[in-house]
Design an enzyme around this catalytic site. Structure first.
Site, PDB file in Angstrom:
ATOM      1  N   GLU A  90       0.820  -1.210   0.000  1.00 11.59           N
ATOM      2  CA  GLU A  90       0.000   0.000   0.000  1.00 11.59           C
ATOM      3  C   GLU A  90       0.862   1.272   0.000  1.00 11.59           C
ATOM      4  OE1 GLU A  90      -3.408   0.015   0.339  1.00 11.59           O
ATOM      5  OE2 GLU A  90      -3.873   2.037   1.040  1.00 11.59           O
ATOM      6  N   ASP A  91       1.885   1.303   0.827  1.00  5.83           N
ATOM      7  CA  ASP A  91       2.585   2.568   1.091  1.00  5.83           C
ATOM      8  C   ASP A  91       4.009   2.658   0.544  1.00  5.83           C
ATOM      9  OD1 ASP A  91       0.348   3.277   2.504  1.00  5.83           O
ATOM     10  OD2 ASP A  91       1.164   2.702   4.448  1.00  5.83           O
TER      11      ASP A  91
END
Ligand code: MN
Length: 736
Positions: A90-91
């Site tokens: 996700e990041d």
């Protein structure tokens, strides 16, 4: 980075990582340790430039999530790896393909699931469909949701460094979704902690108050528990049991629920704690051991037969097993005693995940699989929808926000007590302005219907509908209130055009100049606050312009004769002088413009009623009648939140009042009542219901009146009807 000792920080990160390994008490191969180390190194590298809101290196978060998964949920190697890596895709630049190459398909599949449902975090509008997706992913591999819960738990534990608005949002979502989910999965301690943390951020003062009281009473409680357990311990020892006795204090959130639901003070809650007896016994002996312990407990203390719960013979749907009884202590206090084996205790604390561990030597148990299967069936059934699911999860928790759905399943967040009309305005101003009613869960309801979490609402509109003054009595959202006020003002202005023409005609006829000075005299004479109001009332026939002849006209200029002068416009001021503390007095006018206040739904006050203002926590000031059924409670418990209020008598507006009547059934009674209301009195009727029973009729009407005088004259007229026995004003909504 300046001011940060990077070497020291690196050392502390490694310590946190070692803490994770230590917390994980299960046996593990060197292969497991190697894989976990590899995941840690990858996460450390991927998050190396990131920091959390608190300023600490980001890696602390994945380490903590992995540790919760291992220590508090009892998950294994794969979950620890996924916990460490849960935010990488996700990041950071890490891809699912890389994860699959390094850790295999299972890890990448779980992380994929976690990434998909991360839209939940702080997204502005969460959709019912997303929730369904989350559950679908969960039924693929329950570890996805377990790690998600671990993630949420750590975020809740570290919520302090977030902005307040974000805290509220995350805490409400936790209360709404994650604690019930944790509950459903049997993660009792996590569920309680999530609830407590949510309460801490949503209602900090409540949380602090209760935790302070718990702290203050702790010593007394502990002494009681020691003496209560003492004879039980002696007998258990004598019988040769290996056991632990713990006292479990009720969570702050459930204490708060009890205070609210049962309407009792903290001091009167008798089950602030429960005694838990945990017996170390073989799987084959555990049931009979628990009953032996039960027998020992009840040798000393009288049990309440109504409060025996045997969840050993018949476990709860989420797998919970335990034997509960409530017994009378020598001091006359009821005490709940929970008896269970250590396996059952582990299961209750850590839920189904720990259950899995025992599965190998416990072939009979397939409940968890059956439950997951049920979820899968439900989701794959085209007739069920995500909404029914939410129902299933009983998500209607206490919260300051409610979550409701459009017919298409889109989720809307509204403040507590929001009505169907608020929902309509939330969709669009046009929808709100033309709203005539709504269907809530396919049932027809009035505009003022209060919504609950999980409701699905369809708004009914009509081109002929226009915003009404009395809408302001039940609307909750500020935006809708503002829109309604604007529309009403505009409406008044439109209506007033005709009134203005009448005034001009009348002035011309009497050789009075039409100018602001003369109009001002008229305002004073008729005691209205503005020209708009004057014109509006003239147009509506509420002002009798023929009275104009009582005034003097000299050279086109209008004046009020000396004899009238003293009485005109003085009355309100005299009344004001009587009120002692003007500073704290709320003057209730028509326009609701000055202050954020509204009329309470419980007693629907109208001008002329004796009233007071009550400052609510999240809903501005509510105006109640002094004889409102809730008044006593409000005044006694929250005197400091009560403010004096009275009606401003200057403007004319309409308020809802309800009347009940009983009489001898007579043909045409309905017609006679409606003739008086709508015909003779020209009163707007909002609802009417009649019921006839053995020659007697019972009727209720809801009408719009200007004030108590107006209402009294209506009641008098109705009392005059043939066959009418009694007519009285009532509280509350019709048909409820
Ligand atoms: Mn996270």
């Amino acid at each position: 980075m300046e001011g940060i000792d990077l070497d020291k920080e690196k050392h502390e990160i490694l310590n946190a990582y070692r803490g994770l390994l230590r917390a994980w008490k299960r046996e593990r191969s060197s292969e497991d340790t190697k894989r976990i180390r590899k995941a840690f190194n990858l996460a450390l590298e991927a998050h190396k430039d990131m920091r959390r809101k608190s300023g600490e290196p980001y890696i602390y978060h994945p380490i903590a999530v992995a540790r919760i998964a291992a220590e508090e949920i009892g998950l294994g190697t794969t979950s620890i790896i996924c916990g460490l890596l849960h935010d990488t895709v996700e990041d950071t630049d890490v891809t699912l393909e890389e994860l699959e190459a390094m850790f295999g398909p299972k890890v990448s599949q779980i992380i994929d699931g976690l990434t998909k449902i991360s839209v939940f975090d702080g997204a502005a509008s969460m959709q019912a469909e997303n929730f369904r997706k989350m559950l679908l992913t969960m039924s693929d591999d329950v570890r996805v949701i377990l790690i998600k819960i671990a993630d949420r738990l750590h975020n809740m534990r570290t919520l302090g460094s977030m902005k307040q608005e974000k805290q509220w949002k995350i805490a409400s979502e936790t209360q709404f979704l994650y604690s019930p989910l944790a509950h459903r999965l049997g993660l009792y301690s996590i569920k309680s902690e999530l609830e407590d943390l949510s309460l801490k951020y949503i209602q900090p003062e409540v949380y602090q108050q209760i935790s302070h009281k718990l702290q203050k009473t702790k010593e007394v409680r502990n002494r009681f528990i020691r003496s209560f357990s003492q004879p039980i311990r002696a007998s258990l020892d004598a019988a040769g049991f290996k056991y632990k006795i713990k006292a479990r204090t009720k969570s702050i959130a459930s204490i708060w629920n009890k205070i609210q639901n049962k309407n009792i003070p903290f001091e009167e809650i008798y089950d602030l704690f429960a005694i838990r007896i945990i017996i170390d016994s073989d799987f084959s002996e555990e049931k009979s051991d628990c009953w032996k312990a039960y027998s020992i407990v009840t040798d000393y203390y009288q049990p309440n037969p109504d409060r025996l719960r045997d969840w050993i013979s018949l476990p709860k749907a989420n797998g919970y097993e335990s034997l509960h009884t409530t017994v009378m202590s020598p001091t006359g206090q009821w005490v709940e005693v929970q008896i269970r084996s250590s396996r059952m205790d582990d299961l209750a604390e850590k839920g189904f995940a720990s259950h899995y561990r025992y599965k190998e030597n416990n072939k009979k148990d397939h409940r968890f699989d059956a439950w997951l299967g049920e979820i899968r069936d439900l989701l794959e059934n085209p007739e069920s929808n995500a909404l029914e699911f939410i129902d299933e999860f009983k998500l209607n928790l206490f919260s300051d926000e409610i979550y409701v759905f459009t017919p298409k399943g889109e989720l809307k967040t509204l403040p507590k007590n929001a009505t169907a009309l608020d929902f309509a305005f939330d969709i669009h101003t046009k929808v709100g302005e033309s709203c005539i009613g709504a269907k809530v869960n396919n049932r027809l309801v009035p505009l003022s219907h209060t919504l609950k979490s999980g409701d699905q609402i369809e708004i009914l509109t009509s081109k002929k509908q226009k915003p009404k003054e009395d809408w302001l009595n039940f609307i909750v959202t500020a935006r809708a209130r503002q829109k309604i006020k604007y529309a009403l003002k505009e409406e008044k202005r439109q209506v007033g055009i005709a009134g203005k023409e009448s005034v001009i005609r009348k002035f011309n006829h009497n050789n009075i100049h039409f100018n602001s000075q003369n109009v001002g005299v008229l305002e004073k004479f008729y005691d209205v606050p503005s020209a708009t109001e004057l014109y509006y009332r003239v147009a509506k026939g509420m002002i009798d312009l023929s009275k104009l002849k009582e005034l003097n006209v000299t050279g086109g200029i209008l004046t009020i004769p000396k004899k009238l002068h003293d009485s005109v416009g003085k009355q309100p001021r005299k009344k004001e002088a009587k009120i002692p503390d003007k500073k704290d007095l709320l003057i209730i006018g028509e326009n609701f413009n000055n202050l954020d206040y509204s009329l309470a739904n419980c007693c629907t006050p109208i001008p002329g009623d004796k009233v007071f203002g009550f400052v609510t926590v999240s809903d501005g000031i509510k105006i109640h009648r002094q004889n409102c059924p809730n008044a006593q409670q409000l005044l006694s418990k929250y005197a400091y939140r009560v403010i004096q209020a009275r009606w401003q008598n200057e403007t004319l507006t309409e308020f809802t009042a309800k009347i009940k009547f009983v009489g001898i059934d007579d043909i045409g009674i309905v017609k006679n009542v409606t003739e008086i209301v709508s015909g003779d009195m020209n009163i707007n009727m909002r609802a009417i219901s009649f019921e006839s029973n053995d020659g007697t009729f019972f009727g209720q009407i809801e009408v719009l009146v200007h004030d108590t005088d107006h209402l009294d004259s209506l009641i008098q007229s109705l009392e005059g009807l043939k066959g009418m026995h009694s007519v009285e004003r009532i509280e509350g909504d019709l048909n409820e």
